[in-house]
Design a protein around this motif. Structure first.
Motif, short mmCIF file in Angstrom:
data_model
loop_
_atom_site.label_atom_id
_atom_site.label_comp_id
_atom_site.label_asym_id
_atom_site.label_seq_id
_atom_site.Cartn_x
_atom_site.Cartn_y
_atom_site.Cartn_z
N LYS A 86 0.80 -1.05 0.08
CA LYS A 86 0.01 -0.07 -0.09
C LYS A 86 1.02 1.12 0.02
O LYS A 86 0.44 2.27 -0.58
N ASN A 87 2.14 1.20 0.52
CA ASN A 87 3.08 2.25 0.52
C ASN A 87 4.03 2.17 -0.44
O ASN A 87 5.21 2.85 -0.65
N THR A 88 3.86 1.18 -1.46
CA THR A 88 4.85 1.11 -2.58
C THR A 88 4.16 2.03 -3.63
O THR A 88 2.96 1.41 -4.45
N ILE A 89 4.92 3.04 -3.91
CA ILE A 89 4.16 4.02 -5.11
C ILE A 89 4.19 3.66 -6.39
O ILE A 89 3.42 3.97 -7.28
N GLY A 90 5.38 2.81 -6.84
CA GLY A 90 5.43 2.57 -8.26
C GLY A 90 6.63 1.50 -8.50
O GLY A 90 7.58 1.57 -7.68
N VAL A 91 6.61 0.76 -9.48
CA VAL A 91 7.62 -0.16 -9.62
C VAL A 91 8.20 0.05 -11.31
O VAL A 91 7.33 0.03 -12.06
N PHE A 92 9.38 0.50 -11.24
CA PHE A 92 10.21 0.61 -12.49
C PHE A 92 10.91 -0.88 -12.86
O PHE A 92 11.87 -1.09 -12.04
N ASN A 93 10.70 -1.52 -13.94
CA ASN A 93 11.35 -2.87 -14.17
C ASN A 93 12.30 -2.66 -15.30
O ASN A 93 12.12 -2.03 -16.39
N LEU A 94 13.62 -3.31 -15.21
CA LEU A 94 14.51 -3.21 -16.34
C LEU A 94 14.59 -4.68 -16.42
O LEU A 94 15.30 -5.61 -15.62
N ASP A 95 14.76 -5.08 -17.84
CA ASP A 95 14.89 -6.40 -18.51
C ASP A 95 15.36 -6.44 -19.67
O ASP A 95 14.52 -5.74 -20.81
N SER A 96 16.50 -6.76 -19.97
CA SER A 96 17.07 -6.77 -21.36
C SER A 96 17.08 -5.42 -22.05
O SER A 96 16.59 -4.87 -22.73
N THR A 97 18.49 -4.41 -21.48
CA THR A 97 18.71 -3.45 -22.07
C THR A 97 19.24 -3.21 -23.13
O THR A 97 19.44 -4.30 -23.92
N ASN A 98 19.11 -2.19 -24.03
CA ASN A 98 19.27 -2.06 -25.52
C ASN A 98 21.01 -1.96 -25.52
O ASN A 98 21.66 -1.30 -25.00
N VAL A 99 21.43 -2.76 -26.70
CA VAL A 99 22.70 -3.00 -27.02
C VAL A 99 22.75 -2.35 -28.44
O VAL A 99 23.75 -2.80 -29.23
N TYR A 100 21.77 -1.59 -29.00
CA TYR A 100 21.83 -1.31 -30.55
C TYR A 100 22.09 0.22 -30.83
O TYR A 100 21.81 0.73 -31.84
#
Length: 544
Positions: free
Chosen positions: A388-402
């Motif tokens: 309830k106090n977790t305001i938001g989640v930013f997820n990182l999966d397979s970043t750009n290599v191009y």
């Protein structure tokens, strides 16, 4: 080398401010450290980072050491590790599989496993029933199991959902996959219906990956959460190739394509009047894996948390392979984890310079994502900080290599107000924000943010766009994509010294800036009306 992200300097000069937010602060991303983290985590020494292996221990040691050296705090229990009880099921490579009287070969034609602690699977002459897409969705007026007794029977199921087959039909969400199209849902629903087993027919286009991914990802040890009160689950679950499915339907006097066409138009049940015999040895081993938790307390609202998530695990190694046996997982997801470390360093540097943000920033590096989002599922079920106090989640999966791009992608765009912050940050880089090109692949349901979305916590998954910044980058991207083709969940997903990571660093800047704006605001984003999660946390009508 060090890359100074240009838009940050511009923001400083302009005195960039946002509603309820402080001025942006210039920052550096150290490309050399970013590369070093990717290269190390994806090296052969880490053995593909499979949960409960020596590779996990090395990974945990590396991440905990990195967060400690930055000065980030451990979780509320005083540890950087959250224990995740797991069980690993391993099906024998020697399997006796007969469908509709046809002997089929393990790995080549079919893949089977069992998530039960039994020594032997011994199914004899179980009736096969084609249940179309295997969906029970009252809100869409669709139930492939209506009135059907699946006890003792094996469901044969199509991947994806009816919207994929008819993008303009008005069914489900058109081209964009719903959760009903995910393989995880197929097994869950067949289990709820009391089926003995479930087999998904593999098709490359609606699945969004080739049979090779099934061969590598659904064979060998299969991890799951070791829960005290597990949900009902089919005795066997598996996949079969399209060619195998055609042969099975033909043996039943049916044409597979005709059945596919019918399934797309409405719920259906089709007893194949044939049976399955499935026999193989099975082994269960219990162990513990871990999520890594690191926290930077907020300056004014420390009890409110912005989470960054990304999975440290990959597929480990497969000793049955000739030649290269290690699935290094450089892009997926050593790159994402390394991005989390880079972002953490920026928040620490800002705090030391007197520019700490009001809300806490917490990094949750998860285990078992490749086996069904296990680590994030466990955290969401057993949160160390209240959801309830977790305001938001930013997820990182397979970043750009191009290389750099003119645009920025939000997977599943249009779901929550959290996207407003990514959009604002990308706009500072003069980048257009778009939805993913292939929503039919169900990307929103395939990474760790989804575990939080199911509880109503706004969660986003962003990535680089598709349009290279210039012709030289476009040429490089084309060449690198050819080199990396087929490397998803394969042994060739290895670190490349000539990767152009400039685009990845700009993406990290988008995440950092978005979280900074959210962290210095009083806003509590929610989900837009009409989305699956609106009732759990409705949109707050935020304006930036």
């Amino acid at each position: 080398m060090r890359l100074l992200v240009p838009f940050c300097t511009l923001a400083l000069l302009a005195g960039c401010t946002h509603e309820n937010g402080d001025a942006a602060v210039g920052f550096h991303f150290d490309e050399q450290l970013f590369r070093q983290d990717i290269e190390t985590l994806s090296s052969d020494a880490f053995e593909g980072r499979a949960p409960t292996t020596h590779g996990e221990k090395m990974t945990l040691d590396y991440l905990v050491s990195a967060f400690k050296s930055m000065g980030l705090q451990p979780g509320p229990a005083g540890s950087y590790l959250q224990k995740v009880p797991m069980v690993s099921y391993t099906a024998s490579e020697q399997q006796q599989i007969t469908l509709a009287g046809l002997p089929l070969k393990y790995r080549q034609d079919v893949v089977f496993s069992s998530h039960h602690d039994v020594k032997q699977i011994d199914i004899e002459n179980a009736p096969l029933v084609f249940v179309g897409y295997g969906i029970n969705a009252p809100e869409y007026g669709w139930n492939d199991y209506q009135g059907l007794n699946m006890q003792g029977k094996i469901a044969v199921i199509l991947v994806n959902d009816p919207g994929f087959a008819g993008p303009t039909s008005g069914k489900f969400n058109g081209k964009a996959m719903t959760y009903y199209g995910r393989w995880t849902y197929k097994y869950e629903e067949a289990s709820r219906q009391g089926a003995l087993g479930a087999i998904i027919i593999h098709q490359t286009e609606p699945a969004s990956y080739p049979w090779a991914v099934v061969q590598h990802s659904w064979t060998g040890p299969q991890q799951d959460l070791a829960e005290a009160n597990p949900q009902p689950r089919v005795a066997v679950e598996g996949w079969m190739t399209l060619d195998a499915a055609k042969a099975v339907f033909a043996a039943s006097g049916l044409e597979l394509q005709a059945a596919l066409d019918r399934a797309a138009h409405g719920p259906m049940q089709l007893p194949l009047e044939q049976t399955a015999t499935i026999k193989f040895a099975n082994n269960a081993e219990y162990g513990e894996s871990y999520n890594v938790i690191a926290n930077l307390p907020g300056t004014a609202k420390a009890d409110e948390h912005i989470l960054f998530t990304g999975h440290w695990d990959h597929l480990g190694k497969d000793d049955s392979l000739a030649g290269d046996k290690i699935f290094n997982g450089a892009m997926d997801n050593a790159s994402g984890v390394s991005g989390m470390l880079a972002i953490a360093r920026q928040f620490v540097a800002a705090a030391k310079a007197g520019h700490g943000i009001k809300r806490s920033v917490t990094f949750v590096v998860t285990t078992g994502e490749e086996q069904g989002l296990l680590g994030s599922r466990y955290y969401a079920d057993h949160p160390l900080y209240p959801l309830k106090n977790t305001i938001g989640v930013f997820n990182l999966d397979s970043t750009n290599v191009y290389g750099r791009t003119k645009d920025f992608t939000i997977v599943g765009k249009g779901k929550s107000e959290l996207e407003l912050y990514l959009t604002a940050a990308a706009t500072l880089q003069q980048r257009q924000v778009n939805a993913e090109q292939h929503p039919e692949s169900g990307g929103y349901f395939r990474s760790d943010h989804f575990s939080f979305a199911k509880y109503g916590v706004p969660a986003v998954f962003g990535s680089s766009g598709q349009e290279p910044i210039d012709e030289a980058t476009a040429k490089y991207k084309e060449q690198m994509q050819k080199r990396m083709k087929g490397c998803y969940h394969n042994v060739c997903d290895e670190y490349q010294a000539d990767w152009d990571l400039s685009g990845a660093l700009e993406d990290l800047a988008v995440y950092y800036q978005a979280a900074t704006m959210l962290g210095n605001s009083n806003a509590r984003p929610g989900y837009y009306e009409g989305t699956e999660f609106y009732s759990l946390r409705p949109a707050a009508h935020i304006k930036l």
